[in-house]
Write a protein that holds these residues in place. Sequence first.
Motif, mmCIF file in Angstrom:
data_model
loop_
_atom_site.group_PDB
_atom_site.id
_atom_site.type_symbol
_atom_site.label_atom_id
_atom_site.label_comp_id
_atom_site.label_asym_id
_atom_site.label_seq_id
_atom_site.Cartn_x
_atom_site.Cartn_y
_atom_site.Cartn_z
ATOM 1 N N GLY A 612 -25.972 27.556 59.079
ATOM 2 C CA GLY A 612 -26.417 28.763 59.763
ATOM 3 C C GLY A 612 -26.751 29.902 58.832
ATOM 4 O O GLY A 612 -27.388 30.871 59.249
ATOM 5 N N GLU A 613 -26.336 29.871 57.572
ATOM 6 C CA GLU A 613 -26.649 30.932 56.642
ATOM 7 C C GLU A 613 -28.049 30.741 56.069
ATOM 8 O O GLU A 613 -28.598 29.662 56.089
ATOM 9 N N ALA A 614 -28.597 31.818 55.537
ATOM 10 C CA ALA A 614 -29.915 31.762 54.921
ATOM 11 C C ALA A 614 -29.886 32.571 53.630
ATOM 12 O O ALA A 614 -30.701 33.436 53.387
ATOM 13 N N ARG A 615 -28.933 32.273 52.798
ATOM 14 C CA ARG A 615 -28.723 33.019 51.556
ATOM 15 C C ARG A 615 -29.618 32.473 50.446
ATOM 16 O O ARG A 615 -29.615 31.278 50.189
ATOM 17 N N PRO A 616 -30.394 33.329 49.756
ATOM 18 C CA PRO A 616 -31.231 32.843 48.651
ATOM 19 C C PRO A 616 -30.384 32.201 47.553
ATOM 20 O O PRO A 616 -29.237 32.582 47.329
ATOM 21 N N PHE A 617 -30.960 31.240 46.869
ATOM 22 C CA PHE A 617 -30.252 30.595 45.765
ATOM 23 C C PHE A 617 -31.259 30.000 44.793
ATOM 24 O O PHE A 617 -32.453 29.894 45.080
ATOM 25 N N TYR A 618 -30.773 29.635 43.612
ATOM 26 C CA TYR A 618 -31.562 29.005 42.564
ATOM 27 C C TYR A 618 -31.160 27.531 42.457
ATOM 28 O O TYR A 618 -29.992 27.199 42.623
ATOM 29 N N PHE A 619 -32.112 26.670 42.140
ATOM 30 C CA PHE A 619 -31.774 25.294 41.773
ATOM 31 C C PHE A 619 -32.615 24.908 40.556
ATOM 32 O O PHE A 619 -33.795 25.260 40.471
ATOM 33 N N GLY A 620 -31.981 24.229 39.608
ATOM 34 C CA GLY A 620 -32.718 23.966 38.386
ATOM 35 C C GLY A 620 -32.063 22.955 37.467
ATOM 36 O O GLY A 620 -31.123 22.238 37.844
ATOM 37 N N GLN A 621 -32.575 22.929 36.228
ATOM 38 C CA GLN A 621 -32.094 22.008 35.211
ATOM 39 C C GLN A 621 -31.919 22.755 33.896
ATOM 40 O O GLN A 621 -32.527 23.805 33.679
ATOM 41 N N ARG A 622 -31.096 22.175 33.009
ATOM 42 C CA ARG A 622 -30.736 22.861 31.770
ATOM 43 C C ARG A 622 -30.803 21.887 30.595
ATOM 44 O O ARG A 622 -30.407 20.720 30.718
ATOM 45 N N TRP A 623 -31.294 22.387 29.463
ATOM 46 C CA TRP A 623 -31.351 21.630 28.218
ATOM 47 C C TRP A 623 -30.569 22.378 27.147
ATOM 48 O O TRP A 623 -30.780 23.578 26.939
ATOM 49 N N GLU A 624 -29.677 21.694 26.481
ATOM 50 C CA GLU A 624 -28.928 22.281 25.386
ATOM 51 C C GLU A 624 -29.813 22.345 24.134
ATOM 52 O O GLU A 624 -30.841 21.666 24.063
ATOM 53 N N PRO A 625 -29.423 23.143 23.133
ATOM 54 C CA PRO A 625 -30.256 23.243 21.924
ATOM 55 C C PRO A 625 -30.596 21.892 21.294
ATOM 56 O O PRO A 625 -31.726 21.683 20.850
ATOM 57 N N LYS A 626 -29.643 20.958 21.266
ATOM 58 C CA LYS A 626 -29.933 19.650 20.663
ATOM 59 C C LYS A 626 -30.989 18.894 21.458
ATOM 60 O O LYS A 626 -31.698 18.041 20.914
ATOM 61 N N ASP A 627 -31.069 19.176 22.777
ATOM 62 C CA ASP A 627 -32.080 18.513 23.605
ATOM 63 C C ASP A 627 -33.463 19.106 23.357
ATOM 64 O O ASP A 627 -34.464 18.385 23.315
ATOM 65 N N ILE A 628 -33.516 20.419 23.216
ATOM 66 C CA ILE A 628 -34.787 21.139 23.191
ATOM 67 C C ILE A 628 -35.315 21.349 21.787
ATOM 68 O O ILE A 628 -36.451 21.806 21.599
ATOM 69 N N ALA A 629 -34.545 21.005 20.763
ATOM 70 C CA ALA A 629 -34.936 21.268 19.373
ATOM 71 C C ALA A 629 -36.324 20.742 19.020
ATOM 72 O O ALA A 629 -37.070 21.412 18.283
ATOM 73 N N PRO A 630 -36.744 19.554 19.497
ATOM 74 C CA PRO A 630 -38.090 19.070 19.117
ATOM 75 C C PRO A 630 -39.221 19.960 19.601
ATOM 76 O O PRO A 630 -40.349 19.822 19.132
#
Length: 945
Positions: A612-630
């Motif tokens: 019954g609620e309609a509260r805004p929210f975020y959904f997403g994904q995350r990369w650590e530095p070792k993942d994103i370094a390339p």
Amino acid sequence: MTPIQSTILRAALAGCLAWGMAAGAKAQISLGGTPPSFRYEQTLRSRAAAEKVAVNFSIADEKLVGSWRESEGLAPRCVSRLIDVKMNPQNAGAWTTLPDGQTIWQLEIEAEGAQALMLYYADFLIPEGGRLYLYNQDKSELLGAYTHATNPDGGRFATGFISGDAITLEYAPGPDGRQPRLEIEAVGYGYNLPEGDRTWRQGAQLRRTAASCEVNVNCSEGDSWQNEKRGVCQMIQRINDRGYVCTGALLNNTAQDLKPYILTATHCGQDATGVKATDEELRQWQFIFHKEYSTCRSDGQTTPTRSMVGCTRLASTPTHGGSDGLLLLLRQSIPEDYNVYYNGWDRSEQASAWGISLHHPQGDYMKISTYTRPLTSATFYGEGSLEGAPNAHWNAVFAQTDNGHGVTEVGSSGAPLFNSSHRIVGSLTGGTSACTKPEGDNLYGKLSYHWNKQAGTDTHFDRFLDPTNSGVEVLDGRYHRSASAPSGLKAVMDNGRVRLTWTAPTSGAPRTYYIYRNQMKIGESTTTSYIDATPGQGTLAYAVTAVYASGNESNGSTTLLEQVALKAPTNVKVTRTTNGRAAVLWEAPVYEQSIYWGGSRAHYQVNVNNTGEARPFYFGQRWEPKDIAPLNLRTITAVRFSPTRGNTYEVYISQGRRVYRQAITQTFTYGVTNTVTLTTPFTIDGAEALTVAIYVAHLTADATNFPAVCDEGPAIDGKGDLYSFDGHAWERLHTGKDAAKFNYNFFLSAVVSSRRGVLEECGTSADCRRAEVLPPSDVTPHLRSARVEDVSERAALRSMQPYAFPEVTGYTIYRDRAKLATVGTTPTRYTDPSTLTRTVNYQVAAVYGRSESEPSAVVSFTPTANAEVDAAEPAIYPNPFGDHLTLSAPERVSRIEIFGADGRLLLKQDRPGTTVDTHTLPAGVCLIRLTLNDNSQRTLRGLKH
């Protein structure tokens, strides 16, 4: 979809099996060994006359009736007819004392004209220390020794087929001399071998050969299915007074307690009139594992088989009005040394894009059939009024492969259907495929329907396969003892080759490692590294498994690598310099990749709010530095996700203290993946964790509104399953007491370009603070889920971690296809020093280390006064420079930016003049980006003294 008409019901639609066993092969729970009489030539045959069994039926009539029933789709192929007898050590056979003083009992049974014989017992119990053997006349086939462990509780039992029309039983008592309880109640008279096949009279193994297009399981198509095949068996079913064959598969369960559950088809357990096998007859069913040719060739070289006898019926769904699934439990645990595999399963409704089926067509040695098209839902139709439940089956259309075109045949019924994750998703009912129609239909009852869709508790498989009530939709397979797997597989491109490295298992000593690329075995290694010299292009799915001395193969450590085609430069053109020479100009090639965590398809929708609620929210994904370094200093240019109706969304990206927001105003196309192009590309900092998310800025209070789309799982915890209410403190979807229920990743991805960007400093926004992933808490978020109805088939992505883009190290210029020069990466311009007097053609190729792209398209140049004159290309000098640098053609430059080696902006000046003051810059290497009046950019490398 239109229901699929199946012209035959493969069942107990069975063919013949390999009746005999090579001498020394082991069957049932037995010890092997040699009968005592084999040591003495004079006792080659039983001393007593053979007990002749009257054959009171016409074999020709049996075959005729059987063929008619098969053609009408009414019955399976019968492989034997049972003849009632009553024989035991008290009324048949003879006791003999051997020259060494040992006493044995022998009984020879003969049924004239039989191609093979099988014995059924009303009671079978071998005393402690006793041993029983069975063999044919020339002793080329041997079963046993059967001991007390074979059937320790006594009661009904059966021993396997032996070729020929005579069979001898030989019993050697233990030290106490006790006699066995052997009440033979029927002789299975095998007769249904191919016409003209008489090789059985010479003791060769008897089998009904599968069709010529079938593929043996030990061909290359089966390389990556060596675990799964060890959990597939051929079944010999007694139903009333006949014997039939089918295929079955051993299943794991969530208790991981090694209970021997067998999945097959319901119709494998009933005869032509629909009469089911009784509980007593089920005790005489046989299950034969490892029935394979040892190589890809059908050359008679086979592997030793291992058998179990007896089962109970646990649950079944009907063929008519259901999904034709039967779940059995073997009466005894399977010994560890049988080396069988308890296959994993997937009870979801996810249609696998590719996979295989393992089966025993015609009762032959195990075959593999491969499908490369996605499975589709179907309704099974047999002859007459026979009709399965609507869409309760998967339809698999098998493909041509390197060694044939696998199909299914009679005898394949009950065979397991595997998805691309090596888990069973169904069991075979029937179909229309054949070598003459290889792309016909093959209908498998869905495990998801077997699970609990049919009315009545005796139809539900979930009570047995999920005894812990875990609610999981997928379960991996296992051996009796877990084979420790390698971990940490990494794949790195190196001048066109792929170098693989991994970490050894934490326990055990592997004999070797198997290396797979895209499910095909490409090599082995005894170390923790491997070089793939010819990887090819596209998405490369690598896996490494550990193989132990027992032959057991572990699960794989996996990784994905995108091997893209080396691109040539773009926008190549040729202009005339002021002195009449040809100036070749080009732009660097640009690459893109999608990064995301998770599965291959959108599958569920969720809402993280209270009902019954309609509260805004975020959904997403995350990369650590070792993942994103390339991807350091590369730019995110777009975000992709699957919106649902009635919601308003925004793009939200955060990294370190930088935040990017963008309202999404475009018109959505629902049911597919939408691409949202960023107004300003976001530059990735390889030293900071990156979060890419969608903000549900407005959603309705409708209780059926589920604005966030997820994959089918499992969750990559803390990376693919994050949600937040403020964009800074992030929770994990897969946490708390309902973790198993929400074992998904959010379905979105970021598009990353190889173009380099600038790391702007964080502004003064209240959002300019670091995001934080909270540790798992005991508080279960208010999650609601619903199945995606219109997204799953069309919004597919491949799971992909970040990888380094191909690095351009220079350019080669060709004139009239002859190499003219090789230059560095800047500037992207070359002036031909030759004085030209005719039309010539230029091309440019990009150099990548030792490799080179294909040349660009041909661009022609005619040395005339009317040719386009090239304005001077902006450049800097001197280089290295000191407190000042000079800029050539400054009138063409709208902005100059200088960055440090770490990507930080050090200087920015609009409309610079000829001289630029650089005294404030630190010494060292820097990048100088020039933005031209036409908004194109040039990036130069400089060195400050």
